[in-house]
Write a protein that holds these residues in place. Structure first.
Motif, PDB file in Angstrom:
ATOM      1  N   SER A  82       0.821  -1.220   0.000  1.00 50.72           N
ATOM      2  CA  SER A  82       0.000   0.000   0.000  1.00 50.72           C
ATOM      3  C   SER A  82       0.849   1.261   0.000  1.00 50.72           C
ATOM      4  CB  SER A  82      -0.926   0.005   1.225  1.00 50.72           C
ATOM      5  OG  SER A  82      -0.185   0.183   2.429  1.00 50.72           O
ATOM      6  N   PRO A 114      -4.401   4.203  -9.095  1.00 51.83           N
ATOM      7  CA  PRO A 114      -3.557   3.201  -8.415  1.00 51.83           C
ATOM      8  C   PRO A 114      -4.394   2.011  -7.977  1.00 51.83           C
ATOM      9  CG  PRO A 114      -4.011   5.047  -6.948  1.00 51.83           C
ATOM     10  CD  PRO A 114      -4.630   5.405  -8.271  1.00 51.83           C
ATOM     11  N   THR A 129      -2.316  -0.835  -5.396  1.00 51.89           N
ATOM     12  CA  THR A 129      -1.961  -0.223  -4.109  1.00 51.89           C
ATOM     13  C   THR A 129      -3.186   0.265  -3.361  1.00 51.89           C
ATOM     14  OG1 THR A 129      -1.546   1.870  -5.266  1.00 51.89           O
ATOM     15  CG2 THR A 129       0.341   0.438  -4.886  1.00 51.89           C
ATOM     16  N   VAL A 130      -4.201   0.715  -4.084  1.00 54.47           N
ATOM     17  CA  VAL A 130      -5.435   1.150  -3.423  1.00 54.47           C
ATOM     18  C   VAL A 130      -6.135  -0.023  -2.760  1.00 54.47           C
ATOM     19  CG1 VAL A 130      -7.783   1.929  -3.906  1.00 54.47           C
ATOM     20  CG2 VAL A 130      -5.858   3.241  -4.733  1.00 54.47           C
ATOM     21  N   GLU A 185       2.610   2.478  -7.695  1.00 53.91           N
ATOM     22  CA  GLU A 185       1.748   1.608  -8.489  1.00 53.91           C
ATOM     23  C   GLU A 185       2.499   0.971  -9.653  1.00 53.91           C
ATOM     24  OE1 GLU A 185      -1.828  -0.267  -9.813  1.00 53.91           O
ATOM     25  OE2 GLU A 185      -1.276   0.674  -7.904  1.00 53.91           O
ATOM     26  N   ALA A 213      -1.767   6.011  -2.977  1.00 55.36           N
ATOM     27  CA  ALA A 213      -2.991   5.238  -2.723  1.00 55.36           C
ATOM     28  C   ALA A 213      -3.812   5.874  -1.610  1.00 55.36           C
ATOM     29  CB  ALA A 213      -2.619   3.803  -2.362  1.00 55.36           C
TER      30      ALA A 213
END
Length: 309
Positions: free
Chosen positions: A46, A271, A274-275, A50, A69
């Protein structure tokens, strides 16, 4: 024989050799690390870039710390805080109410002098096997109780679990001495006084265990928001994260939508990976702090009924 027992002490674990004790401790340490590694990986991903995640995959050590993110998630921070407030209220209110209701139901059916205990035990057990279906369930809450877009629609459906009621009943039957209840009744105590002043303090292990499971159920629930809630002011945090993830996936896979966003001067790249990890952290973060409050009762509550005295 007596001398050997006195040397070893009253604790049976003193008989374990130091080597075996070391092996057991190492085993538990490895198991703990194995449980923590996935959480650590989620946190690291996270905080990664990305593009690095897409090209190099997941890594415990990101090439660079990137908060994109979290910045993306907190673009609408007011909605996130509002959803957190809804989820916290639903979790606290639901856990307290469900624990009280289930304990009050379990106590009478645990008493052998209650004449209708078999009927009410079968009644709650029957709900574990059969239900009316999704449509009648929905119509009861929407048409009869008028709970659509109401925060109590996130509380009431999860109030009573038949399995937890039977667990609490079993604990009452196997742990609370009948002599104590009879003595309290002879001294003039009412049933409610016996329940709240005697039974409840003696039942903290099972009540804490059920409270923990109820807390997790309320916190993780997103289905009730999907079914009953259309107003953004009453969305739970779990369903909000779910909606955001679906929106990101749709925009990332729809070229027409991306072109329209670009024409309007908005952000085109999102992203995605990562989101997802940032959402997982936001979803599980607060509930982790609930475990230390229940931990000392947890094992004893789970093993209720496992040993018969």
């Amino acid at each position: 024989m007596q001398t050997e027992m006195s040397k070893s002490g009253s604790n049976p674990f003193n008989a374990i050799s130091p080597t075996a004790n070391t092996i057991i401790n190492i085993g538990f340490m490895l198991y703990t690390i194995a449980c923590l590694l996935p959480i650590l990986l989620i946190v690291m991903v996270s905080l990664s870039n990305e593009q690095d995640v897409l090209t190099k995959g997941y890594s415990f050590i990101p090439n660079q710390i990137d908060f994109t993110a979290y910045k993306f998630l907190f673009t609408d921070w007011q909605q996130i805080l509002r959803s957190y407030g809804v989820t916290i209220f639903v979790t606290i209110a639901g856990t307290i109410l469900s624990l009280i209701i289930m304990a009050l139901y379990a106590y009478p059916i645990s008493r052998t002098d209650f004449p209708h205990r078999k009927f009410f035990t079968f009644f709650i057990f029957f709900t574990m096997l059969f239900n009316g279906g999704l449509v009648p369930w929905y119509l009861v809450y929407v048409n009869m109780l008028n709970l659509r877009d109401n925060i109590w629609a996130l509380v009431l459906p999860l109030l009573v679990s038949a399995f937890f009621v039977l667990v609490i009943r079993t604990f009452f039957q196997s742990t609370i001495p009948v002599a104590i209840l009879e003595a309290a009744k002879i001294d003039g105590a009412s049933e409610m006084l016996i329940f709240f002043r005697i039974v409840t303090p003696l039942s903290l292990p099972v009540l804490a265990t059920v409270a923990l499971f109820s807390t997790v159920n309320y916190w993780n629930d997103w289905f009730l928001s999907l079914v009953f809630i259309t107003d953004d002011k009453t969305l739970s945090i779990q369903y909000l994260m779910y909606k955001m993830l679906l929106n990101i996936q749709f925009l990332a896979s729809n070229s027409n939508a991306a072109s329209a966003i670009a024409a309007a001067g908005g952000q085109v790249s999102f992203p995605n990976e990562t989101v997802r990890m940032a959402m997982a952290i936001m979803g599980i973060g607060p509930i982790v702090f609930a475990y230390p409050f229940f931990q000392k009762y947890f094992v004893k509550g789970l093993t209720v009924g496992a040993v018969k005295g």
